[in-house]
Design an enzyme around this catalytic site. Structure first.
Site, PDB file in Angstrom:
ATOM      1  CE  LYS B  73      -3.859   2.068   2.603  1.00  0.00           C
ATOM      2  NZ  LYS B  73      -4.759   1.898   3.774  1.00  0.00           N
ATOM      3  CB  SER B 148      -8.117   3.709   2.836  1.00  0.00           C
ATOM      4  OG  SER B 148      -7.269   3.059   3.760  1.00  0.00           O
ATOM      5  CB  SER B 172      -8.450   0.816   5.685  1.00  0.00           C
ATOM      6  OG  SER B 172      -9.101   2.058   5.659  1.00  0.00           O
TER       7      SER B 172
END
Lengths: 96, 468
Positions: B73, B148, B172
């Site tokens: 990420k 997210s 997330s």
């Protein structure tokens, strides 16, 4: 919660942000909705409840104070938008 | 297609090289460019790494994760590589150190293939707040992948790497895992070092894996978990072997009645969940409904505290030391204000404003302290349930993935986290595993939550549910 322009200007200054025109109208409207949403907390009785501050159960993680260079001068300056060989540079503070 | 590390290892045994496996993934990444999952592919670097690992395999000195191809990420730092938190304010920024999790993966000879799109500063539930555009769901590109960690979820679901790392502050990892039919684990707060994770809300954030099976989650957790001298909130508790799991004996499951009865819960998801409950009962486990009267206040509590922490964490972006600087600013204060105003997106600014508001002198006690008190009430109640039950089970989300640009009201978006945020408020570990496919063709998940540091039990239960 009464969110007015004066309050938003004050908070924006504290946050070092600025909102003008449509952006200001939008943030005022958003903050009204958000504070109404946050006001739901008042439904919970918290008399005699201590605030929960620390999520970790580790305490006092002490270590010897041994000097070490973990970041070099060059590395620290590497991502600066403006710099010279030694320093971060900022725009002129005083105009002639 | 290498969906799991076991498939990678089998291929290596049959003569494939790590380089050829990386090449396969590079081709797949190219084929699925429309997902917008990768912000950058470290092509040259990952091929060089792969060759090194191939040499180590030949020499018999390779680490435990040799052949594993990992995507990060874009809020996890990797030395000498760009990292931006999907924000304009960090455009062009290169990390000068590696996150502890990255270093530990590299030390076991995993290779890092690239960085994955996410909501800006991990603030969002649909991956639509990224400065670099939305990510599309690998299952159906008209839909969001969740957020997210949307890039991490979609890339894994599309088979673009073996595992990915995400971060979970309110759901997330678990919500996008549910939306993409993958396994997503949020560890106990403190189990995995946060050193090198770009901070959003420091008392909530945890890094965790996305995988296609439970075994790979366990393998990754074995490597990334444990004490770290660079993160004083990391736990000194010894790390168990998460791969050595068994689900034996009769367990006690709690189901939060208030969640299952919630109006907004999709009927098909409720029916599939109830079928799972009946199956567990048929095996002799105890499944009981418990009351948890704080469902309505969980997301508001989360919002007050996380925005407060975010406003503090994001004060470091000043346009002077690193990142974006507004060209036209004159003087120091204008440099701060203009750089931040131009560098941050709308959702990030909303949260900084909310956080600054709740921390301001006049409102500190009525919002911030109040939320910290409610957080304790929620943690106490969660602990009380888990003193009597082994697990809390719930659907991971109330619905399947939604179409891009279809949720425009922020409060509705924040409510995406309604079932996941409890684990972050109380610090517990929780995992989402695939629980079926909806008649709309999209997957959904079931979430299991356990007591602090019970990752091993959690993974064993997850494996059991996945087998069914």
């Amino acid at each position: 919660m009464n969110i007015n322009e004066e309050l938003v200007d004050h908070i924006a200054h504290l946050a070092r942000l600025s909102f003008e025109g449509e952006a200001k109208d939008a943030i005022i409207a958003d903050m009204k909705k958000i504070t109404d949403f946050m006001d739901k907390l008042n439904a919970v009785d918290t008399d005699n409840v201590e605030p929960l501050i620390f999520m970790s159960d580790e305490i006092n993680r002490l270590r010897e104070d041994v000097p070490a260079q973990t970041v070099t001068h060059e590395e620290a300056l590497r991502n600066a938008p403006k710099k010279d060989s030694d320093y971060f540079r900022i725009p002129k503070v005083l105009d002639k | 297609m290498y969906k799991t590390f076991a498939e990678v290892k089998l291929a290596l045994k049959e003569g494939a090289t790590v380089e050829s496996i990386v090449q396969h993934y590079l081709t797949e990444i190219e084929n699925r460019k429309s997902l917008n999952a990768f912000l950058e592919v470290f092509t040259e670097d990952v091929l060089a790494q792969a060759k090194e690992v191939d040499a180590k395999i030949k020499a018999g000195t390779a680490g435990k994760l040799a052949g594993m191809v990992v995507g990060l990420k874009d809020n996890i730092c990797y030395k000498d590589h760009k990292v931006s938190a999907s924000s304009r304010i960090l455009e062009g920024f290169e990390s000068i150190y590696s996150a502890t999790v990255v270093q530990r993966l590299l030390d076991e000879d995993a290779v890092i293939i690239g960085r994955l799109n996410c909501d800006e500063f991990a603030m969002g539930s649909s991956n639509e707040t990224s400065y670099y555009g939305p990510v599309r769901n690998a299952i159906n590109e008209e839909y969001v992948p969740g957020g997210s960690s949307g890039g991490s979820a979609s890339a894994l679901a599309a088979g673009l790497c073996t595992v990915t790392l995400g971060s979970d502050t309110g759901g997330s990892i678990r919500q996008p895992a549910a939306f993409t039919g993958t396994v997503g684990l949020k560890p106990t707060y403190g189990r995995v070092s946060r050193f090198g994770l770009i901070a959003y809300a420091s008392s909530f954030d945890q890094i965790g894996p996305f995988t296609n099976n439970v075994e790979d989650a366990a393998l990754v957790m074995n490597v990334i978990s444990g004490e770290d001298e660079y993160d004083s909130t990391s736990s000194s508790k010894p790390v168990e072997d998460y791969t050595n799991i068994s689900f034996e004996g009769k367990k006690k499951f709690a189901v939060i009645k208030d969640a299952i009865q919630m109006d907004g819960l999709d009927p098909e998801i409720r029916a599939a969940f109830n079928a799972q409950v009946e199956a567990l009962k048929a095996e002799g486990h105890v499944v009981e409904e418990v009351s948890f009267p704080y469902l309505d206040v969980m997301v508001p509590t989360y919002y007050v505290i996380t925005t407060a922490e975010a406003s503090s964490n994001l004060s470091r972006f000043d346009g002077v030391h690193f990142g974006y600087r507004s060209e036209d600013a004159k003087g120091v204060e204008a440099t701060y204000k203009q750089s931040r105003t131009e560098g941050f997106g709308a959702e990030v600014k909303r949260r900084i404003m909310s956080g600054t508001f709740v921390l301001s002198n006049e409102y500190y006690d009525s919002y911030y302290t109040k939320a910290q008190k409610v957080r304790r009430v929620i943690q106490d109640k969660t602990n009380e349930i888990l003193a009597n039950y082994d697990f809390i089970i719930l659907p991971t989300t109330a619905s399947t993935a939604f179409k891009l640009n279809s949720v425009t009201d922020q409060i509705q978006m924040y409510l995406q986290d309604i079932f996941t945020v409890q684990a972050n408020l109380a610090g517990n570990p929780a995992i989402s595993v695939p629980a079926g496919t909806h008649s709309n063709g999209l997957p959904f998940g079931i979430q299991i939550m356990a007591d602090h540091y019970k990752e091993k039990e959690l993974l064993a239960c997850a494996e059991h549910l996945m087998k069914k």
